[in-house]
Design a protein around this motif. Structure first.
Motif, PDB file in Angstrom:
ATOM      1  N   UNK A  38       0.818  -1.222   0.000  1.00 47.63           N
ATOM      2  CA  UNK A  38       0.000   0.000   0.000  1.00 47.63           C
ATOM      3  C   UNK A  38       0.848   1.268   0.000  1.00 47.63           C
ATOM      4  N   UNK A  39       1.814   1.400  -0.921  1.00 45.46           N
ATOM      5  CA  UNK A  39       2.628   2.630  -0.923  1.00 45.46           C
ATOM      6  C   UNK A  39       1.826   3.868  -1.310  1.00 45.46           C
ATOM      7  N   UNK A  40       0.861   3.715  -2.219  1.00 46.29           N
ATOM      8  CA  UNK A  40       0.061   4.870  -2.627  1.00 46.29           C
ATOM      9  C   UNK A  40      -0.898   5.289  -1.512  1.00 46.29           C
ATOM     10  N   UNK A  41      -1.440   4.319  -0.786  1.00 50.03           N
ATOM     11  CA  UNK A  41      -2.296   4.661   0.343  1.00 50.03           C
ATOM     12  C   UNK A  41      -1.500   5.374   1.439  1.00 50.03           C
ATOM     13  N   UNK A  42      -0.250   4.927   1.656  1.00 54.93           N
ATOM     14  CA  UNK A  42       0.600   5.607   2.642  1.00 54.93           C
ATOM     15  C   UNK A  42       0.909   7.036   2.209  1.00 54.93           C
ATOM     16  N   UNK A  43       1.122   7.227   0.903  1.00 52.64           N
ATOM     17  CA  UNK A  43       1.368   8.582   0.399  1.00 52.64           C
ATOM     18  C   UNK A  43       0.138   9.462   0.568  1.00 52.64           C
ATOM     19  N   UNK A  44      -1.048   8.901   0.359  1.00 49.57           N
ATOM     20  CA  UNK A  44      -2.281   9.669   0.549  1.00 49.57           C
ATOM     21  C   UNK A  44      -2.423  10.084   2.009  1.00 49.57           C
ATOM     22  N   UNK A  45      -2.112   9.178   2.927  1.00 47.72           N
ATOM     23  CA  UNK A  45      -2.185   9.514   4.353  1.00 47.72           C
ATOM     24  C   UNK A  45      -1.192  10.636   4.676  1.00 47.72           C
ATOM     25  N   UNK A  46       0.019  10.514   4.164  1.00 49.17           N
ATOM     26  CA  UNK A  46       1.035  11.549   4.417  1.00 49.17           C
ATOM     27  C   UNK A  46       0.594  12.905   3.883  1.00 49.17           C
ATOM     28  N   UNK A  47       0.175  12.946   2.628  1.00 50.64           N
ATOM     29  CA  UNK A  47      -0.213  14.214   2.012  1.00 50.64           C
ATOM     30  C   UNK A  47      -1.475  14.774   2.672  1.00 50.64           C
ATOM     31  N   UNK A  48      -2.455  13.916   2.891  1.00 45.07           N
ATOM     32  CA  UNK A  48      -3.741  14.378   3.407  1.00 45.07           C
ATOM     33  C   UNK A  48      -3.663  14.938   4.808  1.00 45.07           C
ATOM     34  N   UNK A  49      -3.004  14.233   5.708  1.00 42.08           N
ATOM     35  CA  UNK A  49      -2.966  14.703   7.093  1.00 42.08           C
ATOM     36  C   UNK A  49      -2.005  15.869   7.268  1.00 42.08           C
ATOM     37  N   UNK A  50      -0.921  15.909   6.506  1.00 41.88           N
ATOM     38  CA  UNK A  50      -0.048  17.083   6.545  1.00 41.88           C
ATOM     39  C   UNK A  50      -0.792  18.311   6.032  1.00 41.88           C
ATOM     40  N   UNK A  51      -1.565  18.149   4.966  1.00 40.98           N
ATOM     41  CA  UNK A  51      -2.347  19.262   4.430  1.00 40.98           C
ATOM     42  C   UNK A  51      -3.425  19.700   5.421  1.00 40.98           C
ATOM     43  N   UNK A  52      -4.110  18.750   6.031  1.00 36.57           N
ATOM     44  CA  UNK A  52      -5.191  19.078   6.958  1.00 36.57           C
ATOM     45  C   UNK A  52      -4.675  19.864   8.155  1.00 36.57           C
ATOM     46  N   UNK A  53      -3.614  19.363   8.795  1.00 37.04           N
ATOM     47  CA  UNK A  53      -3.124  20.043   9.992  1.00 37.04           C
ATOM     48  C   UNK A  53      -2.444  21.364   9.628  1.00 37.04           C
TER      49      UNK A  53
END
Length: 408
Positions: A38-53
């Motif tokens: 799940x490398x793409x899912x991990x990238x989505x988590x990284x990008x999404x939560x960094x953007x949100x916070x």
């Protein structure tokens, strides 16, 4: 006699089953240890939560002192008492100086930006976690469900290899591989040394008030990173292989924990709603639509609440979707349909109830379950759009580069 020999030579069903089971276990172990799942899912988590916070900190920038700073109603004395009771981690209590708070607040924004673009994610993910924990634990009364989820995911994200795709790290490694060179990464080594020096000085001077558990965590991660850099330049390929296997195991376990966390969140929320009388009679949605805090668009809230059938359907549908979500993971098509429903629900909550960051955090968490093919398609569309935008700029630079080469 021949019948007995044929019977003895006939394969046993139990042995066939044991052989197939052994092969399946071996394939599973090879996949878990040999691949970064799940490398793409991990990238989505990284990008999404960094953007949100990061967006949350930017929105609250004018009010940062009242929320988490030295002028907060939740004073430092109260924060010290709470932290002493719940053993939470925050670096904001190390000093009462405003300069220290500003460094932590703006440093966290910078960590969000660097993690968003995937710049040395092993270090920036740790700095992101420190910033998230420090701010959210400074004043726990401000948090909601979205902040709690960011708090948890930031801790899990440190254990993932979230920079494998869609990151500056991935682009740097790809360029080095195209040139047939090793990824030396001197900037990462310098950043690692600077972090170790800062942690050592903070402990020696007594500035850092770290419990022994956090001391072991930070220095352990620092030493693991040192071992990783050494293995990348060592002649012993076996050491690098062991580190790769260990990193894959830790990453895959962390991604499983993130997925389990989302399932647990929906399951507990759904089952608690079932026990509430307002959710049982289908009127739970009616009450928040009449609260000023959750009604930034009053006409829209009144229009939604005007139909009792719609309110009842949405109320019951929310409970059914949350309770059923963990079970739909057994069927890919049903899971994808329910994911679309849940994301639409969170987007509606963001608009109607005025909770954009809570909804964004939940949508990003839901993206962990998106299919890899769909994420790759989105990535290709984003790349093609970026290329169309930047193509004129590259064309303008090509004559300049050609002229410079001709003069040389």
């Amino acid at each position: 006699m021949s019948v007995e020999k044929d019977t003895a030579r006939a394969p046993s069903p139990f042995k066939d089953f044991a052989t197939k089971l052994d092969r399946a276990i071996a394939r599973g172990l090879n996949k878990i240890t040999g691949l970064t799942l799940a490398p793409y899912q991990a990238a989505v988590v990284r990008i999404g939560f960094a953007l949100t916070f990061g967006l949350y900190l930017l929105r609250e920038w004018p009010h940062r002192q009242e929320l988490y700073g030295t002028t907060s109603p939740w004073g430092l004395d109260l924060a010290h008492r709470l932290v002493a009771s719940n053993h939470a981690f925050t670096v904001l209590l190390w000093s009462s100086d405003r300069l220290w708070f500003e460094l932590v607040y703006h440093g966290t924004i910078l960590a969000c930006l660097l993690l968003l673009v995937g710049w040395h994610t092993r270090t920036t993910s740790l700095l992101f976690m420190i910033g998230v924990l420090s701010l959210l634990n400074r004043n726990v009364l401000l948090g909601d469900g979205g902040d709690t989820l960011i708090h948890l995911i930031a801790s899990y994200l440190v254990l993932t290899r979230c920079g494998q795709v869609w990151s500056l790290d991935a682009r740097r490694r790809a360029r080095a591989a195209a040139l047939g060179e090793e990824d030396r990464n001197p900037v990462g080594v310098a950043l690692w040394g600077l972090c170790g020096l800062g942690l050592a000085l903070a402990q020696i001077t007594g500035f850092a008030q770290l419990p022994w558990g956090w001391v072991l965590i930070f220095w352990g991660m620092w030493l693991i990173q040192a071992l990783w850099y050494w293995a990348g330049r060592s002649r012993f390929s076996e050491v690098r292989g062991v580190l790769d296997v260990t990193a894959n195991l830790v990453h895959n376990s962390a991604m499983f924990v993130i997925a389990a966390q989302v399932c647990l969140l929906y399951a507990t929320a759904g089952w608690y709603k079932i026990q509430g009388p307002r959710w049982q009679d289908g009127t739970a949605l009616h009450y928040p639509l009449h609260l000023n805090y959750f009604s930034p668009w009053t006409p829209l809230s009144q229009a939604l609440d005007s139909g009792s059938v719609i309110v009842t359907l949405i109320t019951y549908g929310t409970v059914i979707a949350q309770v059923a979500f963990p079970f739909t993971l057994l069927n890919r098509r049903v899971k994808n349909v329910l994911l679309a429903i849940l994301m639409t629900e969170h987007a509606t909550i963001a608009v109607i109830c005025g909770l954009p960051f809570f909804s964004l955090a939940m949508v990003v968490a839901d993206m962990v379950f998106l299919p890899t093919n769909f994420l790759c398609w989105i990535g290709s569309r984003v790349s093609s759009t970026r290329n169309r935008i930047t193509r004129p700029l590259r064309r303008d630079k090509e004559p300049q580069v050609a002229g410079a080469k001709a003069r040389v």
